[in-house]
Design an enzyme around this catalytic site. Structure first.
Site, PDB file in Angstrom:
ATOM      1  N   SER A   1      -7.009   3.664  -5.207  1.00 63.13           N
ATOM      2  CA  SER A   1      -7.801   4.183  -6.108  1.00 63.13           C
ATOM      3  C   SER A   1      -9.327   3.653  -6.071  1.00 63.13           C
ATOM      4  O   SER A   1      -9.236   2.424  -6.253  1.00 63.13           O
ATOM      5  CB  SER A   1      -7.172   4.297  -7.358  1.00 63.13           C
ATOM      6  OG  SER A   1      -6.110   5.194  -7.315  1.00 63.13           O
TER       7      SER A   1
ATOM      8  N   GLU B   1       0.215   1.912 -19.036  1.00 64.32           N
ATOM      9  CA  GLU B   1       0.918   1.235 -20.264  1.00 64.32           C
ATOM     10  C   GLU B   1       0.692   1.476 -21.725  1.00 64.32           C
ATOM     11  O   GLU B   1      -0.362   2.053 -21.913  1.00 64.32           O
ATOM     12  CB  GLU B   1       0.567  -0.236 -20.079  1.00 64.32           C
ATOM     13  CG  GLU B   1       0.941  -0.743 -18.762  1.00 64.32           C
ATOM     14  CD  GLU B   1      -0.039  -0.273 -17.606  1.00 64.32           C
ATOM     15  OE1 GLU B   1      -1.112  -0.113 -17.723  1.00 64.32           O
ATOM     16  OE2 GLU B   1       0.591  -0.085 -16.451  1.00 64.32           O
TER      17      GLU B   1
ATOM     18  N   ASN C   1     -10.842   0.322 -15.171  1.00 63.67           N
ATOM     19  CA  ASN C   1     -10.700   0.677 -16.589  1.00 63.67           C
ATOM     20  C   ASN C   1     -10.165  -0.717 -17.288  1.00 63.67           C
ATOM     21  O   ASN C   1      -9.548  -1.522 -16.766  1.00 63.67           O
ATOM     22  CB  ASN C   1      -9.899   1.832 -16.774  1.00 63.67           C
ATOM     23  CG  ASN C   1      -8.500   1.723 -16.388  1.00 63.67           C
ATOM     24  OD1 ASN C   1      -8.281   1.930 -15.218  1.00 63.67           O
ATOM     25  ND2 ASN C   1      -7.573   1.099 -17.152  1.00 63.67           N
TER      26      ASN C   1
ATOM     27  N   HIS D   1      -7.012   9.822  -3.250  1.00 66.79           N
ATOM     28  CA  HIS D   1      -6.473   9.147  -1.932  1.00 66.79           C
ATOM     29  C   HIS D   1      -6.367  10.143  -0.914  1.00 66.79           C
ATOM     30  O   HIS D   1      -6.082  11.609  -1.199  1.00 66.79           O
ATOM     31  CB  HIS D   1      -5.022   8.937  -2.379  1.00 66.79           C
ATOM     32  CG  HIS D   1      -4.880   7.759  -3.100  1.00 66.79           C
ATOM     33  ND1 HIS D   1      -4.193   6.394  -2.324  1.00 66.79           N
ATOM     34  CD2 HIS D   1      -5.003   7.505  -4.335  1.00 66.79           C
ATOM     35  CE1 HIS D   1      -3.998   5.456  -3.396  1.00 66.79           C
ATOM     36  NE2 HIS D   1      -4.568   6.014  -4.661  1.00 66.79           N
TER      37      HIS D   1
ATOM     38  N   ARG E   1      -1.675   5.993   0.232  1.00 63.32           N
ATOM     39  CA  ARG E   1      -0.664   5.422   0.414  1.00 63.32           C
ATOM     40  C   ARG E   1       0.453   6.327  -0.506  1.00 63.32           C
ATOM     41  O   ARG E   1       0.252   6.879  -1.503  1.00 63.32           O
ATOM     42  CB  ARG E   1      -0.654   3.981  -0.408  1.00 63.32           C
ATOM     43  CG  ARG E   1      -1.158   4.093  -1.791  1.00 63.32           C
ATOM     44  CD  ARG E   1      -0.677   2.604  -2.513  1.00 63.32           C
ATOM     45  NE  ARG E   1      -1.009   1.235  -1.989  1.00 63.32           N
ATOM     46  CZ  ARG E   1      -2.111   0.586  -2.025  1.00 63.32           C
ATOM     47  NH1 ARG E   1      -2.959   0.971  -2.922  1.00 63.32           N
ATOM     48  NH2 ARG E   1      -2.233  -0.667  -1.769  1.00 63.32           N
ATOM     49  N   THR E   2       1.943   5.877  -0.272  1.00 61.91           N
ATOM     50  CA  THR E   2       2.823   6.386  -1.115  1.00 61.91           C
ATOM     51  C   THR E   2       3.227   5.632  -2.237  1.00 61.91           C
ATOM     52  O   THR E   2       3.107   4.305  -1.840  1.00 61.91           O
ATOM     53  CB  THR E   2       4.086   6.800  -0.220  1.00 61.91           C
ATOM     54  OG1 THR E   2       3.628   7.859   0.863  1.00 61.91           O
ATOM     55  CG2 THR E   2       5.270   7.338  -0.899  1.00 61.91           C
ATOM     56  N   HIS E   3       3.125   5.951  -3.524  1.00 62.23           N
ATOM     57  CA  HIS E   3       3.511   5.139  -4.542  1.00 62.23           C
ATOM     58  C   HIS E   3       4.853   5.288  -5.048  1.00 62.23           C
ATOM     59  O   HIS E   3       5.685   6.266  -4.571  1.00 62.23           O
ATOM     60  CB  HIS E   3       2.858   5.593  -5.884  1.00 62.23           C
ATOM     61  CG  HIS E   3       1.137   5.339  -5.476  1.00 62.23           C
ATOM     62  ND1 HIS E   3       0.284   6.226  -4.870  1.00 62.23           N
ATOM     63  CD2 HIS E   3       0.553   4.449  -6.075  1.00 62.23           C
ATOM     64  CE1 HIS E   3      -0.833   5.607  -5.032  1.00 62.23           C
ATOM     65  NE2 HIS E   3      -0.824   4.410  -5.642  1.00 62.23           N
TER      66      HIS E   3
ATOM     67  N   SER F   1       0.899  -0.041  -7.602  1.00 61.94           N
ATOM     68  CA  SER F   1       0.888  -0.375  -6.216  1.00 61.94           C
ATOM     69  C   SER F   1       0.954  -1.771  -5.850  1.00 61.94           C
ATOM     70  O   SER F   1       1.014  -2.629  -6.567  1.00 61.94           O
ATOM     71  CB  SER F   1      -0.231   0.534  -5.535  1.00 61.94           C
ATOM     72  OG  SER F   1      -1.385  -0.113  -5.630  1.00 61.94           O
TER      73      SER F   1
HETATM   74  I1  8IG Z   1      -7.214   2.802 -11.456  1.00 59.16           I
HETATM   75  O1  8IG Z   1      -4.799   0.869 -16.409  1.00 59.16           O
HETATM   76  C1  8IG Z   1      -5.654   2.219 -12.694  1.00 59.16           C
HETATM   77  N1  8IG Z   1      -4.337   2.354 -12.000  1.00 59.16           N
HETATM   78  N2  8IG Z   1      -0.523   0.830 -14.426  1.00 59.16           N
HETATM   79  N3  8IG Z   1      -2.691   0.584 -15.383  1.00 59.16           N
HETATM   80  C2  8IG Z   1      -1.956   1.063 -14.453  1.00 59.16           C
HETATM   81  N4  8IG Z   1      -2.552   1.454 -13.220  1.00 59.16           N
HETATM   82  C3  8IG Z   1      -3.557   1.729 -13.335  1.00 59.16           C
HETATM   83  C4  8IG Z   1      -4.695   1.572 -14.300  1.00 59.16           C
HETATM   84  C5  8IG Z   1      -3.966   1.017 -15.646  1.00 59.16           C
HETATM   85  N5  8IG Z   1      -5.830   1.813 -13.989  1.00 59.16           N
END
Ligand code: 8IG
Length: 270
Positions: free
Chosen positions: A38, A191, A233, A69, A90-92, A210
């Site tokens: 991402s 989270e 972020n 993606h 990618r595959t998550h 990932s």
């Molecule tokens: I872009 O704040 C991205 N991926 N777990 N937490 C988690 N994955 C993320 C976050 C995040 N931002």
């Protein structure tokens, strides 16, 4: 019929996929593979693409499910006759296709003769000073997924999962790159603030969904790993603002020029 990982031995499936890669991309070899996470999709815009194939056309691969993606495997020219493989998506783990599907790209790259894999991702930052758009070198990780791609007595050394040598090389390209510990949560939900505080207590700097499982698979195959995370972020509770996937994509776009030079210069020295 395209086989799915799980129905055959994963390394046999990867060997078959590598054969299809060589046939479809018509490149003799590649030393480096790059996985775009991402926020990183623009990072290869300056590179010369010499071949491309939809991932879904290769044995064991699927089209990635996440906005932002891509779903292709590219061959790009680095310098002269040196090539890199680029997975534009990618595959998550949260897609529910199983752990083998998550690491199939890394295993296929290894079967193609790749020695070095660059894993990129977008993450939430626990460090206020690493605001949206900050690229961070992954120094180490914590696996909170509860799973592993390895089956059986595979006691792989993880004491330097992310090669110090490659981190040093990355800093020759961009000396300002900070280093942090990446914590993989299962996702797909972000989270809670309490979970982010837990990740911090455990020694984490970044949270994401990932990379960790791919790194484990890469180390098992003997590949060197460079991990690059774009903090897109501030993690939940670090900032009071709710998280939004559009913010992730915007941070990637804002950081695009820097990520482009970083990746272009990095591939030249790897
Ligand atoms: I872009 O704040 C991205 N991926 N777990 N937490 C988690 N994955 C993320 C976050 C995040 N931002």
């Amino acid at each position: 019929m395209t086989q799915s990982p799980g129905s055959v031995d994963p390394l046999t499936l990867a060997a078959g996929a590598a054969e299809a890669v060589r046939r479809r991309l018509r490149i003799p070899s590649a030393e480096v593979a790059l996985v775009l996470g991402s926020g990183w999709s623009e990072a290869v815009a300056e590179l010369e693409v010499i071949g491309r194939v939809p991932l879904a056309a290769l044995p064991g691969f699927h089209t990635p499910a996440v906005a932002g993606h891509g779903g292709e495997l590219l061959a790009v020219r680095i310098t002269g006759d040196r090539c890199a493989l680029v997975f534009t998506g990618r595959t998550h783990h949260y897609e529910g296709r199983g752990v083998a599907a998550v690491v199939h790209g890394v295993r296929t790259a290894a079967a193609c003769g790749v020695r070095t894999v660059v894993l990129t991702n977008g993450s939430g930052s626990l460090r206020r000073e690493w605001g949206p758009g900050t690229p961070v070198l992954i120094r180490d990780h914590i696996n909170l997924t509860g799973v592993t791609p390895l089956v059986g007595p595979r006691f792989v050394d993880m004491s330097e999962a992310y090669a110090g040598r490659l981190r040093d090389l990355a800093r020759t390209v961009d000396p300002s790159l900070p280093e942090g510990v990446y914590v993989q949560f299962p996702g797909p939900q972000y989270e809670t603030p309490a979970e982010v505080r837990m990740a911090g207590v455990l020694g984490g700097d970044l949270v994401g969904m990932s990379t960790v499982l791919e790194t484990i698979a890469a180390r098992e195959r003997g590949l060197e790993v460079l991990g690059l995370s774009l903090a897109t972020n501030l993690a939940a509770g670090i900032s009071q603002a709710p998280l939004d996937h559009r913010e992730v994509i915007a941070a990637g776009q804002a950081a695009a020029p820097r990520l482009r030079s970083l990746i272009t210069e990095l591939l030249a020295v790897l």
